[in-house]
Scaffold this motif. Structure first.
Motif, PDB file in Angstrom:
ATOM      1  N   GLU A  12     -16.580  55.624 -25.448  1.00 23.05           N
ATOM      2  CA  GLU A  12     -16.188  57.036 -25.508  1.00 23.05           C
ATOM      3  C   GLU A  12     -16.947  57.850 -24.470  1.00 23.05           C
ATOM      4  OE1 GLU A  12     -15.051  57.909 -30.135  1.00 23.05           O
ATOM      5  OE2 GLU A  12     -17.163  57.614 -29.652  1.00 23.05           O
ATOM      6  N   LEU A  13     -18.225  57.547 -24.303  1.00 20.98           N
ATOM      7  CA  LEU A  13     -19.042  58.251 -23.315  1.00 20.98           C
ATOM      8  C   LEU A  13     -18.526  58.000 -21.908  1.00 20.98           C
ATOM      9  CD1 LEU A  13     -21.501  59.960 -22.575  1.00 20.98           C
ATOM     10  CD2 LEU A  13     -22.842  57.857 -22.577  1.00 20.98           C
ATOM     11  N   LEU A  14     -18.250  56.745 -21.584  1.00 27.37           N
ATOM     12  CA  LEU A  14     -17.746  56.417 -20.254  1.00 27.37           C
ATOM     13  C   LEU A  14     -16.411  57.102 -19.983  1.00 27.37           C
ATOM     14  CD1 LEU A  14     -18.632  52.617 -19.999  1.00 27.37           C
ATOM     15  CD2 LEU A  14     -19.833  54.548 -18.954  1.00 27.37           C
ATOM     16  N   LYS A  15     -15.535  57.129 -20.985  1.00 27.79           N
ATOM     17  CA  LYS A  15     -14.249  57.799 -20.819  1.00 27.79           C
ATOM     18  C   LYS A  15     -14.421  59.308 -20.672  1.00 27.79           C
ATOM     19  CE  LYS A  15     -11.229  54.400 -22.894  1.00 27.79           C
ATOM     20  NZ  LYS A  15     -10.224  54.094 -23.893  1.00 27.79           N
ATOM     21  N   SER A  16     -15.368  59.896 -21.408  1.00 32.36           N
ATOM     22  CA  SER A  16     -15.627  61.338 -21.306  1.00 32.36           C
ATOM     23  C   SER A  16     -16.153  61.710 -19.928  1.00 32.36           C
ATOM     24  CB  SER A  16     -16.620  61.781 -22.378  1.00 32.36           C
ATOM     25  OG  SER A  16     -16.048  61.688 -23.653  1.00 32.36           O
ATOM     26  N   ILE A  61     -14.097  54.809  -7.720  1.00 33.76           N
ATOM     27  CA  ILE A  61     -13.816  56.116  -8.331  1.00 33.76           C
ATOM     28  C   ILE A  61     -12.746  55.959  -9.401  1.00 33.76           C
ATOM     29  CG2 ILE A  61     -12.831  58.417  -7.914  1.00 33.76           C
ATOM     30  CD1 ILE A  61     -15.726  58.156  -7.035  1.00 33.76           C
ATOM     31  N   SER A  62     -11.740  55.162  -9.122  1.00 37.80           N
ATOM     32  CA  SER A  62     -10.688  54.920 -10.103  1.00 37.80           C
ATOM     33  C   SER A  62     -11.261  54.311 -11.378  1.00 37.80           C
ATOM     34  CB  SER A  62      -9.627  53.988  -9.503  1.00 37.80           C
ATOM     35  OG  SER A  62      -8.639  53.686 -10.460  1.00 37.80           O
ATOM     36  N   ARG A  63     -12.144  53.327 -11.236  1.00 40.44           N
ATOM     37  CA  ARG A  63     -12.765  52.691 -12.409  1.00 40.44           C
ATOM     38  C   ARG A  63     -13.660  53.658 -13.165  1.00 40.44           C
ATOM     39  NH1 ARG A  63     -13.344  48.198  -8.802  1.00 40.44           N
ATOM     40  NH2 ARG A  63     -15.540  48.658  -8.588  1.00 40.44           N
ATOM     41  N   ILE A  64     -14.390  54.508 -12.455  1.00 39.77           N
ATOM     42  CA  ILE A  64     -15.253  55.493 -13.105  1.00 39.77           C
ATOM     43  C   ILE A  64     -14.402  56.497 -13.875  1.00 39.77           C
ATOM     44  CG2 ILE A  64     -16.842  57.426 -12.700  1.00 39.77           C
ATOM     45  CD1 ILE A  64     -17.956  55.744 -10.307  1.00 39.77           C
ATOM     46  N   GLU A  65     -13.354  57.009 -13.237  1.00 46.49           N
ATOM     47  CA  GLU A  65     -12.508  58.018 -13.883  1.00 46.49           C
ATOM     48  C   GLU A  65     -11.787  57.469 -15.111  1.00 46.49           C
ATOM     49  OE1 GLU A  65      -9.865  59.925 -11.116  1.00 46.49           O
ATOM     50  OE2 GLU A  65     -11.500  61.066 -10.196  1.00 46.49           O
ATOM     51  N   GLY A  83     -13.069  55.177 -17.067  1.00 48.94           N
ATOM     52  CA  GLY A  83     -14.052  54.720 -18.037  1.00 48.94           C
ATOM     53  C   GLY A  83     -14.227  53.216 -18.084  1.00 48.94           C
ATOM     54  N   ARG A  84     -13.808  52.521 -17.030  1.00 49.18           N
ATOM     55  CA  ARG A  84     -13.894  51.059 -16.998  1.00 49.18           C
ATOM     56  C   ARG A  84     -15.184  50.539 -16.395  1.00 49.18           C
ATOM     57  NH1 ARG A  84      -9.431  49.110 -13.665  1.00 49.18           N
ATOM     58  NH2 ARG A  84      -9.405  51.196 -12.820  1.00 49.18           N
ATOM     59  N   THR A  85     -16.052  51.431 -15.932  1.00 51.83           N
ATOM     60  CA  THR A  85     -17.331  51.005 -15.370  1.00 51.83           C
ATOM     61  C   THR A  85     -18.400  52.008 -15.742  1.00 51.83           C
ATOM     62  OG1 THR A  85     -18.391  50.161 -13.367  1.00 51.83           O
ATOM     63  CG2 THR A  85     -17.090  52.166 -13.122  1.00 51.83           C
ATOM     64  N   ASN A  86     -19.629  51.569 -15.720  1.00 52.81           N
ATOM     65  CA  ASN A  86     -20.764  52.395 -16.091  1.00 52.81           C
ATOM     66  C   ASN A  86     -21.512  52.811 -14.818  1.00 52.81           C
ATOM     67  OD1 ASN A  86     -22.905  53.618 -17.347  1.00 52.81           O
ATOM     68  ND2 ASN A  86     -23.567  51.818 -18.468  1.00 52.81           N
TER      69      ASN A  86
END
Length: 78
Positions: free
Chosen positions: A5-9, A41-45, A47-50
């Motif tokens: 949830e944090l990563l997705k937020s 950036i796509s993975r960060i946005e 929530g697939r990476t920390n």
């Protein structure tokens, strides 16, 4: 809030700030200090990476916001 949830937020906040400034992911990558790939950036946005705290700092600078603003979820839409 669990890790996912944090990563997705965080990712959603970055995406919302980027879009509100009229930037594409490619535009954002061009503004980030140092080498970063658009797929990161796509993975960060999504929530697939920390991302590291340093990466978040670099993104905040590229978006012209403080790190505090980037990580403030009180006003973040889910």
């Amino acid at each position: 809030m669990d890790k996912q949830e944090l990563l997705k937020s965080v990712g959603k906040k970055i995406q919302n700030l980027r879009v509100s400034k009229g930037l594409t992911q490619v535009d954002l990558v061009g503004k980030i200090d140092g080498n970063i790939d658009t797929t990161n950036i796509s993975r960060i946005e999504s929530g697939r990476t920390n991302p590291t705290i340093y990466m978040l700092f670099r993104i905040s600078k590229a978006l012209d916001v403080t790190l505090h603003e980037l990580l403030n979820f009180e006003t973040n839409e889910k």
